[in-house]
Design a protein around this motif. Sequence first.
Motif, PDB file in Angstrom:
ATOM      1  N   ILE A  99       1.889   0.269  31.054  1.00  0.00           N
ATOM      2  CA  ILE A  99       1.784   1.508  30.357  1.00  0.00           C
ATOM      3  C   ILE A  99       0.773   1.431  29.058  1.00  0.00           C
ATOM      4  O   ILE A  99       0.055   2.550  28.931  1.00  0.00           O
ATOM      5  N   GLY A 100       0.711   0.367  28.720  1.00  0.00           N
ATOM      6  CA  GLY A 100      -0.150   0.105  27.370  1.00  0.00           C
ATOM      7  C   GLY A 100      -1.703  -0.053  28.042  1.00  0.00           C
ATOM      8  O   GLY A 100      -2.526   0.561  27.380  1.00  0.00           O
ATOM      9  N   ILE A 101      -1.865  -0.318  29.353  1.00  0.00           N
ATOM     10  CA  ILE A 101      -3.104  -0.284  29.838  1.00  0.00           C
ATOM     11  C   ILE A 101      -3.600   1.190  29.920  1.00  0.00           C
ATOM     12  O   ILE A 101      -4.583   1.478  29.617  1.00  0.00           O
ATOM     13  N   LEU A 102      -2.580   2.077  30.575  1.00  0.00           N
ATOM     14  CA  LEU A 102      -2.940   3.491  30.624  1.00  0.00           C
ATOM     15  C   LEU A 102      -3.128   4.252  29.660  1.00  0.00           C
ATOM     16  O   LEU A 102      -4.040   5.173  29.503  1.00  0.00           O
ATOM     17  N   LEU A 103      -2.343   4.009  28.499  1.00  0.00           N
ATOM     18  CA  LEU A 103      -2.323   4.673  27.415  1.00  0.00           C
ATOM     19  C   LEU A 103      -3.427   4.143  26.145  1.00  0.00           C
ATOM     20  O   LEU A 103      -3.518   4.628  25.101  1.00  0.00           O
ATOM     21  N   GLY A 104      -3.812   2.914  26.465  1.00  0.00           N
ATOM     22  CA  GLY A 104      -4.649   2.441  25.408  1.00  0.00           C
ATOM     23  C   GLY A 104      -6.052   3.115  24.846  1.00  0.00           C
ATOM     24  O   GLY A 104      -6.117   3.158  23.595  1.00  0.00           O
ATOM     25  N   VAL A 105      -6.658   3.656  25.844  1.00  0.00           N
ATOM     26  CA  VAL A 105      -7.804   4.303  25.423  1.00  0.00           C
ATOM     27  C   VAL A 105      -7.436   5.705  24.626  1.00  0.00           C
ATOM     28  O   VAL A 105      -8.119   5.888  23.725  1.00  0.00           O
ATOM     29  N   PRO A 106      -6.662   6.278  25.277  1.00  0.00           N
ATOM     30  CA  PRO A 106      -6.302   7.717  24.437  1.00  0.00           C
ATOM     31  C   PRO A 106      -5.817   7.622  23.180  1.00  0.00           C
ATOM     32  O   PRO A 106      -6.160   8.317  22.208  1.00  0.00           O
ATOM     33  N   VAL A 107      -4.996   6.195  22.895  1.00  0.00           N
ATOM     34  CA  VAL A 107      -4.370   5.925  21.739  1.00  0.00           C
ATOM     35  C   VAL A 107      -5.418   5.510  20.854  1.00  0.00           C
ATOM     36  O   VAL A 107      -5.520   6.045  19.602  1.00  0.00           O
ATOM     37  N   ALA A 108      -6.402   4.989  21.091  1.00  0.00           N
ATOM     38  CA  ALA A 108      -7.634   4.439  20.557  1.00  0.00           C
ATOM     39  C   ALA A 108      -8.437   5.583  19.964  1.00  0.00           C
ATOM     40  O   ALA A 108      -9.091   5.780  18.853  1.00  0.00           O
ATOM     41  N   ALA A 109      -8.638   6.559  21.005  1.00  0.00           N
ATOM     42  CA  ALA A 109      -9.479   7.918  20.480  1.00  0.00           C
ATOM     43  C   ALA A 109      -8.586   8.528  19.580  1.00  0.00           C
ATOM     44  O   ALA A 109      -9.190   9.202  18.684  1.00  0.00           O
ATOM     45  N   PHE A 110      -7.497   8.817  19.810  1.00  0.00           N
ATOM     46  CA  PHE A 110      -6.705   9.335  18.605  1.00  0.00           C
ATOM     47  C   PHE A 110      -6.844   8.630  17.329  1.00  0.00           C
ATOM     48  O   PHE A 110      -6.846   9.456  16.474  1.00  0.00           O
ATOM     49  N   ILE A 111      -6.706   7.493  17.415  1.00  0.00           N
ATOM     50  CA  ILE A 111      -6.902   6.875  15.926  1.00  0.00           C
ATOM     51  C   ILE A 111      -8.073   7.140  15.423  1.00  0.00           C
ATOM     52  O   ILE A 111      -8.201   7.296  14.244  1.00  0.00           O
ATOM     53  N   ARG A 112      -9.004   6.937  16.295  1.00  0.00           N
ATOM     54  CA  ARG A 112     -10.577   7.477  15.761  1.00  0.00           C
ATOM     55  C   ARG A 112     -10.752   8.959  15.257  1.00  0.00           C
ATOM     56  O   ARG A 112     -11.403   8.993  14.118  1.00  0.00           O
ATOM     57  N   LEU A 113      -9.992   9.733  15.834  1.00  0.00           N
ATOM     58  CA  LEU A 113     -10.144  11.049  15.431  1.00  0.00           C
ATOM     59  C   LEU A 113      -9.375  11.263  14.052  1.00  0.00           C
ATOM     60  O   LEU A 113      -9.826  11.950  13.336  1.00  0.00           O
ATOM     61  N   LEU A 114      -8.174  10.490  14.000  1.00  0.00           N
ATOM     62  CA  LEU A 114      -7.583  10.479  12.690  1.00  0.00           C
ATOM     63  C   LEU A 114      -8.255  10.208  11.533  1.00  0.00           C
ATOM     64  O   LEU A 114      -8.287  10.313  10.514  1.00  0.00           O
ATOM     65  N   ILE A 115      -8.977   8.835  11.701  1.00  0.00           N
ATOM     66  CA  ILE A 115      -9.867   8.238  10.719  1.00  0.00           C
ATOM     67  C   ILE A 115     -10.987   9.178  10.382  1.00  0.00           C
ATOM     68  O   ILE A 115     -11.149   9.265   9.095  1.00  0.00           O
ATOM     69  N   ILE A 116     -11.747   9.858  11.245  1.00  0.00           N
ATOM     70  CA  ILE A 116     -12.662  10.646  11.163  1.00  0.00           C
ATOM     71  C   ILE A 116     -12.183  11.987  10.339  1.00  0.00           C
ATOM     72  O   ILE A 116     -12.888  12.380   9.273  1.00  0.00           O
ATOM     73  N   ARG A 117     -11.048  12.360  10.572  1.00  0.00           N
ATOM     74  CA  ARG A 117     -10.625  13.704  10.221  1.00  0.00           C
ATOM     75  C   ARG A 117     -10.025  13.311   8.584  1.00  0.00           C
ATOM     76  O   ARG A 117     -10.468  14.230   7.757  1.00  0.00           O
ATOM     77  N   TYR A 118      -9.190  12.307   8.403  1.00  0.00           N
ATOM     78  CA  TYR A 118      -8.865  12.225   7.118  1.00  0.00           C
ATOM     79  C   TYR A 118      -9.510  11.195   6.177  1.00  0.00           C
ATOM     80  O   TYR A 118      -9.090  11.287   4.777  1.00  0.00           O
ATOM     81  N   MET A 119     -10.367  10.565   6.750  1.00  0.00           N
ATOM     82  CA  MET A 119     -10.940   9.487   5.817  1.00  0.00           C
ATOM     83  C   MET A 119     -12.496   9.747   5.927  1.00  0.00           C
ATOM     84  O   MET A 119     -13.195   8.941   5.348  1.00  0.00           O
ATOM     85  N   GLY A 120     -13.004  10.751   6.480  1.00  0.00           N
ATOM     86  CA  GLY A 120     -14.337  11.226   6.692  1.00  0.00           C
ATOM     87  C   GLY A 120     -15.075  11.358   5.504  1.00  0.00           C
ATOM     88  O   GLY A 120     -16.175  10.999   5.360  1.00  0.00           O
ATOM     89  N   ASP A 121     -14.280  12.067   4.570  1.00  0.00           N
ATOM     90  CA  ASP A 121     -14.875  12.137   3.196  1.00  0.00           C
ATOM     91  C   ASP A 121     -15.260  10.938   2.431  1.00  0.00           C
ATOM     92  O   ASP A 121     -16.107  10.871   1.666  1.00  0.00           O
ATOM     93  N   LEU A 122     -14.654   9.847   2.834  1.00  0.00           N
ATOM     94  CA  LEU A 122     -14.883   8.745   2.022  1.00  0.00           C
ATOM     95  C   LEU A 122     -16.450   7.908   2.562  1.00  0.00           C
ATOM     96  O   LEU A 122     -16.858   7.519   1.841  1.00  0.00           O
ATOM     97  N   PHE A 123     -16.561   8.461   3.793  1.00  0.00           N
ATOM     98  CA  PHE A 123     -17.961   8.017   4.287  1.00  0.00           C
ATOM     99  C   PHE A 123     -19.195   8.582   3.893  1.00  0.00           C
ATOM    100  O   PHE A 123     -20.236   8.471   4.197  1.00  0.00           O
ATOM    101  N   ASN A 124     -18.814   9.929   3.731  1.00  0.00           N
ATOM    102  CA  ASN A 124     -19.703  11.067   3.456  1.00  0.00           C
ATOM    103  C   ASN A 124     -20.378  10.999   1.985  1.00  0.00           C
ATOM    104  O   ASN A 124     -21.352  11.585   1.432  1.00  0.00           O
TER     105      ASN A 124
END
Length: 74
Positions: free
Chosen positions: A45-70
């Motif tokens: 299950i972790g193999i199947l869901l690993g990439v979608p979870v990583a993409a979701f974490i990336r999305l959260l970081i960009i959405r909520y912490m993107g202002d820190l990098f701008n």
Amino acid sequence: VLAVMALQQVDGWFIVPKVMGKTVKLHPIAVLLAIVIGGELFGLIGILLGVPVAAFIRLLIIRYMGDLFNGEET
């Protein structure tokens, strides 16, 4: 048999992470790490869901912490 095994290894280690990384906008190494870490923690299950979870974490970081990098201050 050896040629098929070699092609499967090339496909699994180089081609699939590159294509999947472009699709979910993750670096190929991040795709491989997501698969390995997901598999180690949660098995198949972790193999199947690993990439979608990583993409979701990336999305959260960009959405909520993107202002820190701008560099924008509110």
